[in-house]
Design a protein around this motif. Structure first.
Motif, PDB file in Angstrom:
ATOM      1  N   ALA A  49       0.828  -1.210   0.000  1.00  0.00           N
ATOM      2  CA  ALA A  49       0.000   0.000   0.000  1.00  0.00           C
ATOM      3  C   ALA A  49       0.861   1.259   0.000  1.00  0.00           C
ATOM      4  CB  ALA A  49      -0.935  -0.002   1.215  1.00  0.00           C
ATOM      5  N   MET A  50       1.979   1.223   0.733  1.00  0.00           N
ATOM      6  CA  MET A  50       2.881   2.376   0.785  1.00  0.00           C
ATOM      7  C   MET A  50       3.877   2.354  -0.360  1.00  0.00           C
ATOM      8  SD  MET A  50       3.686   5.136   2.718  1.00  0.00           S
ATOM      9  CE  MET A  50       3.854   6.038   1.168  1.00  0.00           C
ATOM     10  N   THR A  51       4.458   1.198  -0.641  1.00  0.00           N
ATOM     11  CA  THR A  51       5.476   1.155  -1.688  1.00  0.00           C
ATOM     12  C   THR A  51       4.899   1.448  -3.073  1.00  0.00           C
ATOM     13  OG1 THR A  51       5.252  -1.269  -1.862  1.00  0.00           O
ATOM     14  CG2 THR A  51       6.958  -0.417  -0.384  1.00  0.00           C
ATOM     15  N   ASP A  52       3.628   1.126  -3.297  1.00  0.00           N
ATOM     16  CA  ASP A  52       2.984   1.469  -4.569  1.00  0.00           C
ATOM     17  C   ASP A  52       2.886   2.987  -4.735  1.00  0.00           C
ATOM     18  OD1 ASP A  52       2.699  -1.195  -5.139  1.00  0.00           O
ATOM     19  OD2 ASP A  52       0.544  -1.290  -4.730  1.00  0.00           O
ATOM     20  N   VAL A  53       2.610   3.687  -3.643  1.00  0.00           N
ATOM     21  CA  VAL A  53       2.540   5.155  -3.685  1.00  0.00           C
ATOM     22  C   VAL A  53       3.926   5.728  -3.951  1.00  0.00           C
ATOM     23  CG1 VAL A  53       2.067   7.224  -2.304  1.00  0.00           C
ATOM     24  CG2 VAL A  53       0.503   5.254  -2.200  1.00  0.00           C
ATOM     25  N   PHE A  54       4.928   5.205  -3.270  1.00  0.00           N
ATOM     26  CA  PHE A  54       6.304   5.657  -3.494  1.00  0.00           C
ATOM     27  C   PHE A  54       6.712   5.492  -4.956  1.00  0.00           C
ATOM     28  CE2 PHE A  54       7.554   4.913   1.177  1.00  0.00           C
ATOM     29  CZ  PHE A  54       7.604   6.274   1.451  1.00  0.00           C
ATOM     30  N   LYS A  55       6.356   4.360  -5.570  1.00  0.00           N
ATOM     31  CA  LYS A  55       6.759   4.089  -6.950  1.00  0.00           C
ATOM     32  C   LYS A  55       6.209   5.139  -7.911  1.00  0.00           C
ATOM     33  CE  LYS A  55       7.198  -0.936  -6.418  1.00  0.00           C
ATOM     34  NZ  LYS A  55       6.565  -2.254  -6.706  1.00  0.00           N
ATOM     35  N   ILE A  56       4.963   5.548  -7.684  1.00  0.00           N
ATOM     36  CA  ILE A  56       4.362   6.552  -8.569  1.00  0.00           C
ATOM     37  C   ILE A  56       5.080   7.880  -8.430  1.00  0.00           C
ATOM     38  CG2 ILE A  56       2.273   7.899  -8.993  1.00  0.00           C
ATOM     39  CD1 ILE A  56       0.668   5.361  -8.299  1.00  0.00           C
TER      40      ILE A  56
END
Length: 423
Positions: free
Chosen positions: A235-242
Motif C-alpha cells: 500500500a505504501m510502496t505502490d505510492v512511493f513508486k508513482i
C-alpha cells in the motif's frame, strides 16, 4: 505537519506528581456569573490567526471571563510546554499539534473533561480523528481547536493550456501522475512551469501528503497502537513508486528533492505548478483571480482520504479555573463560533455536522474539504515526532531512499522505524 518539528518527548523530562486530574472542576453554578476571571491560553504560531479570532470573539461577547492568549513560535512550543509542565506553571488552557496530544495526555498534562464533553448536544459531531487522539483509557482530555487537511489542488488555467479538462481533476493517484506529466510535457519547456511538487526532504510533508493515498487504498502505515511500522507494505510502496516515477521523469520541479518544508507550499500560488498536494488552509490565501480546483487525495486506483492535522486544545491539569476554562473551550466549538468565526473565514470546521453552512455553501470546494473531516485519519503514536518529523529520524531516510535512492533498503529502514516507535 508541514513544518519541521523537533518531536521532543516528554517522557523522562517531566516530574509530575499527579496523573490526569478528575474532571477539571465539576461545575456548580454558571462560570460566567462567577467572574471576573482571566484565564491564560497558549498556542503555537502555526495556528495564531484562528486562535486570535476565537479569543477576540469570545472576549467581546463575555463580560466576566476573559482569555489572555500567548502565541509561541512553533519550533519552541514543545520545549516551552515541557518546561512549564515540569515547573507546574502550565496555562489554564493550551493547544497542541494533534499528533502530540497522546504524549501530553499520557503524561497527565491535560485535565479529564469526559463528563463535560458528554453534556455537549453536538458531541458526536466533533472531528472524530482529533477526538480519538485526545482519548486515553476511555477518558477524554481534548477537543478540536483548528483543523488542516491535505488535499489536491490543480491550476485550471494550466490544465486548459495543456489541453486537459480544467473542470476534471484527478480521481486516482495514477490520474494525478498522468495529468502532472501532461502539464510538464506541454508547458514545462521553459522551466517555469512544472507538473507537480512536493517536500522531498521533509518528513512531515511526506506523511501529510503521501499517507492519505495509502488510507484511500484501504491500507495502513502503522498498527493501531502506533508501535509497528507498515511502510514496507505494498500500500505504501505502490505510492512511493508513482512519486518516484514523477521525479525520475522530471515532472516534480528541480528543487523538490531538497525541499525541507518551509517553502513547499509557495510555488503553487505563483501559478507554476499544475497539480499538487496542499494544506486545505491555504485555499483562502490563494490569489483571488486564480482558478483552482480542489479534490480529495486518492489512492493509486481511487478512494479518498486526508491527513487530519491541526491542533487540539484542553484544560491543563494544574488550572485553578477549570470551569471558566471549559466555558471558553465549549464556546469555541459552539454553532456561533464555528459558523460566525471559523466558517466565515473559510477555516475547516471542528464539527462534521456543520460542514455545509451558510458560508461554506458559497464555495463547493469548502463544503468538500469540510466533509473530508469525517473520512480522514490522524495516525496515533507516542513517539511520532522523533520517528516521523525529526529530520534525523528513520522515516525521512526511508522516504528518500524510496523516492530518490535505493528502494531495496526499505525493509531495513522500516525495521528502524518500528524500533524507534517502540523505544
Amino acid at each position: 505537519m508541514r513544518r519541521r518539528l523537533a518531536g521532543i518527548s516528554l517522557l523522562g523530562v517531566l516530574a509530575l506528581t499527579s496523573a490526569a486530574c478528575g474532571s477539571g472542576g465539576g461545575g456548580g453554578g454558571t462560570p460566567e456569573a462567577e467572574g471576573p476571571v482571566t484565564i491564560t491560553m497558549w498556542t503555537r504560531a502555526a495556528t495564531q490567526a484562528q486562535s486570535e479570532r476565537l479569543v477576540e470573539a469570545y472576549n467581546s461577547s463575555h463580560k466576566n471571563i476573559q482569555v489572555k492568549l500567548t502565541v509561541i513560535p512553533t519550533d519552541n512550543y514543545q520545549p516551552r510546554i515541557a518546561a512549564a509542565a515540569g515547573a507546574k506553571q502550565l496555562p489554564d488552557v493550551f493547544a497542541s499539534d494533534v499528533i502530540f496530544v497522546p504524549n501530553y495526555t499520557s503524561q497527565g498534562l491535560f485535565a479529564d473533561i469526559t463528563d463535560k464533553i458528554a453534556k455537549l448536544p453536538f458531541k458526536d459531531g466533533l472531528a472524530p480523528s482529533h477526538m480519538k487522539l485526545g482519548t486515553l483509557d476511555g477518558h477524554q482530555y481534548t477537543i478540536p481547536h483548528t483543523l488542516d487537511l491535505s488535499v489536491w489542488f490543480w491550476n485550471k488555467d494550466l490544465y486548459e493550456k495543456a489541453g486537459l479538462d480544467p473542470e476534471k481533476g484527478p480521481k486516482t493517484l495514477k490520474e494525478f501522475a498522468q495529468q502532472a506529466t501532461t502539464i510538464q510535457e506541454k508547458l514545462g519547456k521553459d522551466g517555469k512551469v512544472h507538473g507537480t511538487f512536493f517536500g522531498g526532504n521533509c518528513g512531515g510533508c511526506y506523511v501529510f501528503t503521501f499517507w492519505p493515498s495509502v488510507w484511500a487504498a484501504g491500507g495502513q502505515v502503522m498498527n493501531p497502537e502506533g508501535t509497528t511500522s507498515l511502510n514496507d507494505q505494498p500500500a505504501m510502496t505502490d505510492v512511493f513508486k508513482i512519486w518516484r516515477g514523477l521525479y525520475e521523469n522530471k515532472v516534480t520541479g528541480p528543487t523538490a528533492k531538497e525541499e525541507q518544508g518551509p517553502t513547499w507550499t509557495g510555488f503553487f500560488p505563483k501559478g507554476e505548478i499544475g497539480v499538487m498536494p496542499m494544506p486545505s488552509t491555504t485555499l483562502g490565501l490563494m490569489p483571488k483571480d486564480m482558478k483552482i480546483g480542489v479534490t480529495p487525495i486518492a489512492g493509486p486506483d481511487g478512494g479518498e482520504s486526508t491527513f487530519v492535522g491541526g491542533d487540539s486544545v484542553g484544560i491543563s491539569s494544574t488550572s485553578e479555573h477549570p470551569d471558566q476554562a471549559w466555558d471558553f473551550l465549549s464556546w469555541t466549538v459552539s454553532d456561533d463560533a464555528q459558523i460566525e468565526v471559523m466558517a466565515k473565514n473559510k477555516d475547516v470546521l471542528a464539527r462534521t455536522d456543520l460542514a455545509d453552512n451558510k458560508y461554506s455553501a458559497e464555495d463547493p470546494r469548502v463544503v468538500m474539504i469540510n466533509s473530508l473531516v469525517a473520512k480522514g485519519q490522524t495516525p496515533y503514536a507516542l513517539r511520532f515526532g522523533q520517528t516521523f518529523n525529526d529530520p534525523q529520524g528513520p522515516w525521512l531516510r526511508l522516504a528518500r531512499e524510496a523516492v530518490f535512492g535505493d528502494a531495496s533498503k526499505i525493509p531495513q529502514l522500516n525495521a528502524e522505524i518500528t524500533k524507534s516507535l517502540q523505544q
